[in-house]
Design a protein around this motif. Sequence first.
Motif, PDB file in Angstrom:
ATOM      1  N   ILE A   1       0.839  -1.196   0.000  1.00 56.31           N
ATOM      2  CA  ILE A   1       0.000   0.000   0.000  1.00 56.31           C
ATOM      3  C   ILE A   1       0.875   1.248   0.000  1.00 56.31           C
ATOM      4  CG2 ILE A   1      -1.642   1.359   1.359  1.00 56.31           C
ATOM      5  CD1 ILE A   1      -2.789  -1.393   2.296  1.00 56.31           C
ATOM      6  N   VAL A   2       1.888   1.263   0.855  1.00 54.92           N
ATOM      7  CA  VAL A   2       2.793   2.417   0.917  1.00 54.92           C
ATOM      8  C   VAL A   2       3.503   2.596  -0.418  1.00 54.92           C
ATOM      9  CG1 VAL A   2       4.901   3.305   1.984  1.00 54.92           C
ATOM     10  CG2 VAL A   2       3.105   2.324   3.404  1.00 54.92           C
ATOM     11  N   ARG A   3       3.950   1.508  -1.016  1.00 54.54           N
ATOM     12  CA  ARG A   3       4.611   1.575  -2.312  1.00 54.54           C
ATOM     13  C   ARG A   3       3.691   2.199  -3.364  1.00 54.54           C
ATOM     14  NH1 ARG A   3       6.803  -3.958  -3.219  1.00 54.54           N
ATOM     15  NH2 ARG A   3       7.750  -3.548  -1.227  1.00 54.54           N
ATOM     16  N   GLU A   4       2.432   1.798  -3.356  1.00 53.11           N
ATOM     17  CA  GLU A   4       1.457   2.333  -4.307  1.00 53.11           C
ATOM     18  C   GLU A   4       1.201   3.821  -4.049  1.00 53.11           C
ATOM     19  OE1 GLU A   4      -1.406   2.464  -7.421  1.00 53.11           O
ATOM     20  OE2 GLU A   4       0.330   1.216  -6.990  1.00 53.11           O
ATOM     21  N   LEU A   5       1.105   4.207  -2.788  1.00 49.98           N
ATOM     22  CA  LEU A   5       0.913   5.621  -2.456  1.00 49.98           C
ATOM     23  C   LEU A   5       2.096   6.466  -2.925  1.00 49.98           C
ATOM     24  CD1 LEU A   5      -0.605   5.368   1.115  1.00 49.98           C
ATOM     25  CD2 LEU A   5      -1.739   6.283  -0.913  1.00 49.98           C
ATOM     26  N   VAL A   6       3.295   5.950  -2.754  1.00 54.05           N
ATOM     27  CA  VAL A   6       4.490   6.667  -3.205  1.00 54.05           C
ATOM     28  C   VAL A   6       4.477   6.810  -4.716  1.00 54.05           C
ATOM     29  CG1 VAL A   6       7.010   6.526  -3.406  1.00 54.05           C
ATOM     30  CG2 VAL A   6       5.904   6.063  -1.212  1.00 54.05           C
ATOM     31  N   ARG A   7       4.118   5.730  -5.412  1.00 56.80           N
ATOM     32  CA  ARG A   7       4.050   5.784  -6.876  1.00 56.80           C
ATOM     33  C   ARG A   7       3.041   6.839  -7.323  1.00 56.80           C
ATOM     34  NH1 ARG A   7       0.922   4.824 -10.782  1.00 56.80           N
ATOM     35  NH2 ARG A   7      -0.698   3.872  -9.513  1.00 56.80           N
ATOM     36  N   MET A   8       1.879   6.845  -6.676  1.00 59.31           N
ATOM     37  CA  MET A   8       0.851   7.814  -7.039  1.00 59.31           C
ATOM     38  C   MET A   8       1.333   9.243  -6.784  1.00 59.31           C
ATOM     39  SD  MET A   8      -2.450   5.745  -5.548  1.00 59.31           S
ATOM     40  CE  MET A   8      -3.624   7.060  -5.786  1.00 59.31           C
ATOM     41  N   GLY A   9       2.004   9.448  -5.667  1.00 59.61           N
ATOM     42  CA  GLY A   9       2.528  10.771  -5.342  1.00 59.61           C
ATOM     43  C   GLY A   9       3.578  11.229  -6.333  1.00 59.61           C
ATOM     44  N   GLN A  10       4.451  10.312  -6.724  1.00 56.44           N
ATOM     45  CA  GLN A  10       5.478  10.655  -7.704  1.00 56.44           C
ATOM     46  C   GLN A  10       4.850  11.049  -9.033  1.00 56.44           C
ATOM     47  OE1 GLN A  10       7.720   7.002  -7.537  1.00 56.44           O
ATOM     48  NE2 GLN A  10       9.326   7.931  -6.270  1.00 56.44           N
ATOM     49  N   GLU A  11       3.844  10.310  -9.456  1.00 55.64           N
ATOM     50  CA  GLU A  11       3.182  10.630 -10.721  1.00 55.64           C
ATOM     51  C   GLU A  11       2.502  11.986 -10.650  1.00 55.64           C
ATOM     52  OE1 GLU A  11       1.287   7.862 -13.061  1.00 55.64           O
ATOM     53  OE2 GLU A  11       2.873   6.389 -12.806  1.00 55.64           O
ATOM     54  N   GLU A  12       1.905  12.299  -9.513  1.00 52.89           N
ATOM     55  CA  GLU A  12       1.276  13.607  -9.339  1.00 52.89           C
ATOM     56  C   GLU A  12       2.322  14.721  -9.407  1.00 52.89           C
ATOM     57  OE1 GLU A  12      -1.936  14.899  -8.722  1.00 52.89           O
ATOM     58  OE2 GLU A  12      -2.567  12.966  -9.518  1.00 52.89           O
ATOM     59  N   LEU A  13       3.463  14.485  -8.765  1.00 55.28           N
ATOM     60  CA  LEU A  13       4.508  15.512  -8.742  1.00 55.28           C
ATOM     61  C   LEU A  13       5.105  15.793 -10.123  1.00 55.28           C
ATOM     62  CD1 LEU A  13       6.402  14.648  -5.459  1.00 55.28           C
ATOM     63  CD2 LEU A  13       5.047  16.679  -5.915  1.00 55.28           C
ATOM     64  N   ILE A  14       5.211  14.755 -10.951  1.00 55.01           N
ATOM     65  CA  ILE A  14       5.792  14.981 -12.277  1.00 55.01           C
ATOM     66  C   ILE A  14       4.737  15.367 -13.307  1.00 55.01           C
ATOM     67  CG2 ILE A  14       7.792  13.496 -11.878  1.00 55.01           C
ATOM     68  CD1 ILE A  14       6.414  11.341 -13.555  1.00 55.01           C
TER      69      ILE A  14
ATOM     70  N   ASN B   1       2.078  13.608 -14.350  1.00 54.82           N
ATOM     71  CA  ASN B   1       1.449  12.518 -15.088  1.00 54.82           C
ATOM     72  C   ASN B   1       0.126  12.215 -14.422  1.00 54.82           C
ATOM     73  OD1 ASN B   1       0.674  10.234 -16.390  1.00 54.82           O
ATOM     74  ND2 ASN B   1       2.597   9.145 -16.122  1.00 54.82           N
ATOM     75  N   LYS B   2      -0.970  12.567 -15.061  1.00 57.27           N
ATOM     76  CA  LYS B   2      -2.294  12.429 -14.454  1.00 57.27           C
ATOM     77  C   LYS B   2      -2.926  11.080 -14.728  1.00 57.27           C
ATOM     78  CE  LYS B   2      -2.101  16.542 -12.894  1.00 57.27           C
ATOM     79  NZ  LYS B   2      -1.838  16.796 -11.537  1.00 57.27           N
ATOM     80  N   SER B   3      -2.145  10.047 -15.003  1.00 61.47           N
ATOM     81  CA  SER B   3      -2.696   8.723 -15.287  1.00 61.47           C
ATOM     82  C   SER B   3      -2.921   7.914 -14.020  1.00 61.47           C
ATOM     83  CB  SER B   3      -1.762   7.949 -16.218  1.00 61.47           C
ATOM     84  OG  SER B   3      -0.547   7.671 -15.556  1.00 61.47           O
ATOM     85  N   VAL B   4      -2.961   8.574 -12.857  1.00 61.33           N
ATOM     86  CA  VAL B   4      -3.184   7.880 -11.591  1.00 61.33           C
ATOM     87  C   VAL B   4      -4.622   7.436 -11.532  1.00 61.33           C
ATOM     88  CG1 VAL B   4      -3.161   8.122  -9.095  1.00 61.33           C
ATOM     89  CG2 VAL B   4      -1.414   9.252 -10.450  1.00 61.33           C
ATOM     90  N   ASP B   5      -4.833   6.163 -11.238  1.00 67.80           N
ATOM     91  CA  ASP B   5      -6.202   5.603 -11.164  1.00 67.80           C
ATOM     92  C   ASP B   5      -6.762   5.758  -9.785  1.00 67.80           C
ATOM     93  OD1 ASP B   5      -6.218   4.727 -13.850  1.00 67.80           O
ATOM     94  OD2 ASP B   5      -4.929   3.046 -13.255  1.00 67.80           O
TER      95      ASP B   5
END
Length: 61
Positions: free
Chosen positions: A42-55, A57-61
């Motif tokens: 879960i933490v790994r997924e949250l980090v991935r989502m945060g990274q995508e938001e920061l760069i 990339n709005k493809s976060v589901d």
Amino acid sequence: MSKNKLVVPEAKEAFEKFKMEIANEFGADDPRNLASKHTGLIVRELVRMGQEELIGNKSVD
């Protein structure tokens, strides 16, 4: 005094909903029933989502 002060108190409800969604994906009826392996994922997924938001990339589901 608590160290875990909420920066955005309104986000608590959304975070609790997110935890329940993840727990359901793992087949647990309650987030407290998740094993440490699950919480790590879960933490790994949250980090991935945060990274995508920061760069931007709005493809976060």
